[in-house]
Design an enzyme around this catalytic site. Structure first.
Site, PDB file in Angstrom:
ATOM      1  N   CYS A   1     100.489  14.384  10.228  1.00 30.01           N
ATOM      2  CA  CYS A   1     100.440  15.334   9.098  1.00 30.01           C
ATOM      3  C   CYS A   1      99.057  15.957   9.111  1.00 30.01           C
ATOM      4  CB  CYS A   1     100.701  14.637   7.771  1.00 30.01           C
ATOM      5  SG  CYS A   1     102.366  14.018   7.552  1.00 30.01           S
TER       6      CYS A   1
ATOM      7  N   GLY B   1      97.579  19.039   8.882  1.00 31.68           N
ATOM      8  CA  GLY B   1      96.970  20.132   8.131  1.00 31.68           C
ATOM      9  C   GLY B   1      96.139  19.669   6.951  1.00 31.68           C
TER      10      GLY B   1
ATOM     11  N   GLY C   1      93.375  19.998   8.902  1.00 30.18           N
ATOM     12  CA  GLY C   1      92.689  19.749  10.162  1.00 30.18           C
ATOM     13  C   GLY C   1      91.428  18.927  10.110  1.00 30.18           C
TER      14      GLY C   1
ATOM     15  N   CYS D   1      95.915  10.507  -0.525  1.00 34.26           N
ATOM     16  CA  CYS D   1      94.829  10.813  -1.448  1.00 34.26           C
ATOM     17  C   CYS D   1      95.338  10.599  -2.877  1.00 34.26           C
ATOM     18  CB  CYS D   1      94.344  12.250  -1.263  1.00 34.26           C
ATOM     19  SG  CYS D   1      92.831  12.587  -2.201  1.00 34.26           S
TER      20      CYS D   1
END
Length: 514
Positions: A330, A332, A334, A451
């Site tokens: 996953c 993105g 980056g 997160c």
């Protein structure tokens, strides 16, 4: 306390009704369809008195624009504010911003968003109607004014005067009078005095007290408290940390730059080394990362130290046998992929960075450009991967989540998320972790990260998937972060803003055993 606004992303504003289509705030109708004050020029209410045109304050007007974008378009302030500030700096004449203007606009935006729940409760106590009946643009002007009165050192008379002038510009004279009346009531007491009035006693309703005092939705307070455990002191420290302005943290990307080079790019007094990551640099006095050559060149980037630690822990985990193929499933936008790619290159390994959304995959490609070793970026769904099972030696799955661990940086997220959002993320999070375990070879390792500290997105996901998958075991992730204190009982790791100075990142490291 239950009359707080119900913001719904994209389709609903604070009234809980469809947001307007971009019409001016003084268009003659409020968002609930009732007639509003027209705000026509010259409507002073006193015949014969010359009308004075309202004076536009560029800083406060810009802050208001950002708040409207956040409410109406589901925008994030950290994405909307920077381009508006750049445009303001490029202007000529009285609307041109300097560094102090930019800092003040930033404080107005983020301070108002962080304290929105508290300020809404105070405004509600100063009006004779339910808060939901006040037009959202009016509430934004009011909350900007309340923040100046209760959250800054601006003198009361100046805060009221400037807010009323802003109201005249964006709302019209009629509603400016309403703003003036409300703010004059607010100015009669300080923040502590208002909290005594609007927050229920802690002993009567602890969660509602904390929700009002620390400006978090009640359900978020409850969820964070469950995840944190302990008594009142710990949860108050966490909620207070969520309302503090976070440091900007940079990462020196391995093979492209070092932390020492990054430190040397700044005035020695304005930067500090990272607390835990050897690649981190903290901007202690703000600053513009984009002005640093290493950042412009992609050799360094903006990345929270918690995110850096997640990538470092995966790289530090022991694997059995070869260590040649790494996956960020996953990837993105980056940040972690760029750090992992540099670490992989140092060992002669190759990183595959996969991201479902093509536009985010392009951001990943930009972040990895210049990596010293080979890598590949593809647009692919991690739950239906195009690669064969057992392909990789290390896999990171930093899954989509509610983002409750990054409320310092995205304060508006606390007002958008709802408990039911957890149900939407749950199948995706479990599917991605199962896919990660299938994608790694026997003896390889998977890092599951979010997160968010919410137990439904962290331990519950890991426990459920491990029971179903069977042939996998949890490693002690604390051992993979040497020098980082207070990591709990393990084997997983939960970072905290008030303990580690990072976002509330969660990490479980899993080895496939069969």
């Amino acid at each position: 306390m239950n009359d707080q606004p119900n913001r719904r992303p994209g389709t609903q504003g604070r009234t809980g009704k469809p947001a307007n289509s971009g019409k001016p705030a003084n268009s003659g109708k409020s968002r609930n369809g009732k007639p509003g004050n027209s705000g026509k020029p010259g409507n002073s209410g006193k015949p014969g008195k010359p009308h004075r045109r309202p004076q536009k304050d560029p800083v406060r007007f810009l802050a208001f624009e950002v708040l409207r974008a956040v409410d109406e378009r589901d925008a994030y302030a950290n994405l909307v504010l920077p381009p508006l500030l750049r445009k303001a700096r490029e202007k000529e004449g009285p609307e041109k911003f300097d560094a102090r203007d930019a800092a003040f606009a930033t404080e107005l935006v983020y301070g108002t968003l962080r304290r929105q729940g508290t300020y809404d409760a105070i405004v509600a106590a100063c009006i004779d109607r339910p808060l939901r009946e006040v037009d959202p643009p009016v509430l934004d002007v009011l909350n900007l004014g309340v923040h100046q009165l209760l959250g800054t050192r601006i003198p009361s008379h100046a805060a009221v005067s400037a807010s009323v002038e802003l109201a005249r510009v964006v709302l019209g004279d009629g509603r400016a009078k309403f703003v003036n009346a409300v703010l004059r009531k607010v100015a009669k007491d300080d923040l502590d005095g208002w909290l005594e009035k609007v927050a229920p006693p802690y002993d009567e309703d602890a969660e509602d007290h904390l929700a009002v005092v620390h400006s978090h939705p009640r359900w978020v307070v409850s969820a964070l408290w469950d995840s944190l455990g302990g008594g009142r002191a710990g949860i108050e420290d966490l909620l207070e940390a969520d309302n503090e302005r976070p440091e900007v943290t940079l990462v020196a990307r391995p093979g492209r730059a070092t932390a020492d080079e990054l430190l040397d790019s700044f005035d020695a007094e304005s930067v500090l080394p990272g607390r835990w990551s050897p690649y981190a640099v903290r901007l202690s006095e703000g600053g513009e990362p984009g002005s640093v050559p290493l950042v412009r060149e992609g050799r360094a980037g903006v990345q929270d130290e918690g995110s850096q630690l997640v990538a470092l822990a995966l790289a530090n985990a022991p694997v059995e046998g070869r260590d040649e193929k790494w996956l960020d499933g996953c990837a993105g936008p980056g940040g972690k992929a760029a750090l992992l790619a540099g670490l992989a290159a140092e060992r002669g390994a190759v990183l595959l960075a996969a991201e479902k959304q093509p536009h985010r995959a392009r951001l990943v490609g930009q972040a990895l450009t210049g990596n010293p070793g080979p890598y590949q970026v593809i647009a692919a769904d991690g739950t239906r991967p195009p690669w064969l099972p057992g392909t990789f030696d290390r896999v990171l799955m930093d899954v989509p989540c509610t983002g409750l661990g990054a409320l310092r940086r995205r304060p508006e997220a606390r007002w958008r998320r709802r408990p039911e959002d957890l149900e939407g993320f749950a199948p995706l999070q479990r599917g991605l972790l199962r896919s990660a375990l299938e994608s790694v070879r026997v003896g390889g390792v998977v890092g599951y990260a979010t997160c968010s500290p919410h137990l439904a997105e962290t331990r519950a996901v890991v426990d459920d998937v491990l029971k179903q998958f069977g042939v996998a075991e949890l490693l002690d992730a604390r051992e993979l972060l040497p020098g980082v204190p207070a990591l709990g009982d393990g084997p997983d790791v939960q970072l905290w803003p008030h303990v580690h100075g990072t976002d509330a990142m969660y990490l479980a490291v899993i080895r496939r055993t069969g």
